[in-house]
Design a protein around this motif. Structure first.
Motif, PDB file in Angstrom:
ATOM      1  N   SER A  27       0.546  -1.176   0.261  1.00  0.00           N
ATOM      2  CA  SER A  27      -0.218  -0.219  -0.330  1.00  0.00           C
ATOM      3  C   SER A  27       1.314   1.757  -0.226  1.00  0.00           C
ATOM      4  O   SER A  27       1.986   1.233   0.571  1.00  0.00           O
ATOM      5  CB  SER A  27      -0.932  -0.069   1.138  1.00  0.00           C
ATOM      6  N   LYS A  52       1.018   5.339   0.936  1.00  0.00           N
ATOM      7  CA  LYS A  52       0.836   6.464   1.997  1.00  0.00           C
ATOM      8  C   LYS A  52       0.259   7.446   1.420  1.00  0.00           C
ATOM      9  O   LYS A  52       0.051   8.686   2.063  1.00  0.00           O
ATOM     10  CB  LYS A  52       1.208   6.463   3.128  1.00  0.00           C
ATOM     11  N   LEU A 102      -3.888  11.588   0.150  1.00  0.00           N
ATOM     12  CA  LEU A 102      -5.713  11.881  -0.489  1.00  0.00           C
ATOM     13  C   LEU A 102      -6.073  13.071  -1.087  1.00  0.00           C
ATOM     14  O   LEU A 102      -6.456  13.351  -2.326  1.00  0.00           O
ATOM     15  CB  LEU A 102      -6.450  10.776  -0.613  1.00  0.00           C
ATOM     16  N   TYR A 151      -6.871   6.063  -4.055  1.00  0.00           N
ATOM     17  CA  TYR A 151      -7.581   5.718  -2.954  1.00  0.00           C
ATOM     18  C   TYR A 151      -7.588   4.182  -2.711  1.00  0.00           C
ATOM     19  O   TYR A 151      -7.064   4.050  -1.144  1.00  0.00           O
ATOM     20  CB  TYR A 151      -9.481   5.368  -3.145  1.00  0.00           C
ATOM     21  N   ALA A 178      -4.547   3.782  -0.986  1.00  0.00           N
ATOM     22  CA  ALA A 178      -3.736   4.548   0.102  1.00  0.00           C
ATOM     23  C   ALA A 178      -5.160   3.716   1.379  1.00  0.00           C
ATOM     24  O   ALA A 178      -4.309   3.459   2.301  1.00  0.00           O
ATOM     25  CB  ALA A 178      -4.143   5.868  -0.251  1.00  0.00           C
ATOM     26  N   LYS A 179      -5.776   3.702   0.759  1.00  0.00           N
ATOM     27  CA  LYS A 179      -6.611   3.074   2.292  1.00  0.00           C
ATOM     28  C   LYS A 179      -7.452   1.511   1.976  1.00  0.00           C
ATOM     29  O   LYS A 179      -7.587   1.508   3.056  1.00  0.00           O
ATOM     30  CB  LYS A 179      -7.992   3.672   2.281  1.00  0.00           C
TER      31      LYS A 179
END
Length: 313
Positions: A97, A99, A102, A279, A282-283
């Protein structure tokens, strides 16, 4: 023979353009480090601006050469290649992933929406040009608000002076390469009997995207996934907020409706996919298979798009 000469000089111009951009990016980063700017901010600003510098200088040169179609095609085509080709390739190599902040996607999305509104009325007004500059200011505000700034660097004065000189050398390469590219791209288009818009969307767009590709390869090699995403976001924003106002303030172009009906739709769809994938990166829990699949789809879509423009498909 004349065609081959023009193509060779066009490629030479793009090569000088990319070389100048690389010099500018490398040594501007050293300057930024000396002034205490963090790695992430450098990626989203200096590296993103530096890798967008070919498109920006192509836009400036195109205006002076009354070839605004090349500038518009290059800006849009470069953004398409950044997402479909460069981010598509990146998806194949992601291992974890990211960081990425956003909030940076907000100015990115706004620039796409304003581009759509600009293309709808067939011209680039002063108000629309100011709007793009406003998005640039918003982008810089978001960076200053949400990204950390590191302590001032401790590089030697001689290193700082050397980097300042070499960044200026890179800037000269950018200016010279962009002028050569525009002149011989226009000549090539005339000889081949194709529009300057297509030349901008394909040959020049791909050529000026090489700095983004180089920066992406380096970042992936170092495992800095957030820098890959940040560079694409920043580069795509800069491509629009600099080039479009240049055309609006100094050009006299009447926008071709095919740009809205074909190229903007492609860019909009790809931008929506990019935002969704960013997205997820990152999430959500990282799924390597999903990103490999997405990368293959993005690369295939780029090849299809270029094939359609070239008349091969």
């Amino acid at each position: 023979m004349e065609l081959l000469t023009n193509i060779a000089l066009l490629l030479a111009g793009i090569t000088i353009l990319v070389w100048g951009a690389n010099k500018f990016v490398d040594h501007a980063s050293v300057l930024a480090k000396h002034l205490g700017v963090s790695d992430l901010v450098i990626g989203l600003t200096l590296i993103a601006f530096g890798t967008s510098a070919p498109e920006i200088f192509v836009g400036i040169s195109a205006i002076f050469n009354e070839s605004e179609d090349i500038a518009l095609g290059t800006a849009i085509g470069s953004n398409i290649s950044n997402i479909a080709l460069i981010f598509g390739v990146s998806c194949l190599y992601f291992r974890e992933s990211s960081k990425t902040q956003l909030w940076n996607l907000f100015p990115f999305a706004l620039s796409i929406l304003l581009l759509g509104l600009t293309l709808t009325d067939g011209s680039i007004s002063i108000n629309e040009s100011v709007g793009f500059i406003g998005i640039l200011m918003l982008f810089m505000y978001v960076l200053s608000k949400f990204e950390e700034v590191s302590e001032t660097g401790t590089s030697e004065p001689s290193e700082f002076t050397k980097s300042l000189f070499l960044s200026l050398v890179g800037l000269v390469g950018l200016i010279a390469g962009s002028n050569i590219s525009i002149i011989y791209a226009e000549n090539t288009a005339i000889i081949l009997g194709i529009s300057e818009l297509i030349i901008g969307l394909t040959i020049i767009a791909l050529g000026t995207s090489l700095p983004e590709l180089a920066a992406t390869i380096v970042a992936l090699g170092k495992g800095k996934h957030q820098m890959v995403v940040g560079n694409i976001i920043g580069s795509n924003v800069f491509n629009l907020v600099f080039v479009i106002p240049i055309i609006g303030f100094f050009g006299t172009i009447q926008l071709n409706s095919i740009v809205l009906e074909r190229d903007f739709i492609v860019l909009s769809v790809l931008s929506a996919i990019f935002i969704a994938l960013t997205y997820a990166l990152a999430k959500l829990r990282f799924n390597r298979s999903a990103f490999i699949f997405a990368g293959i789809i993005l690369i295939a879509s780029y090849l299809l798009y270029i094939g359609l423009l070239a008349g091969v498909i």
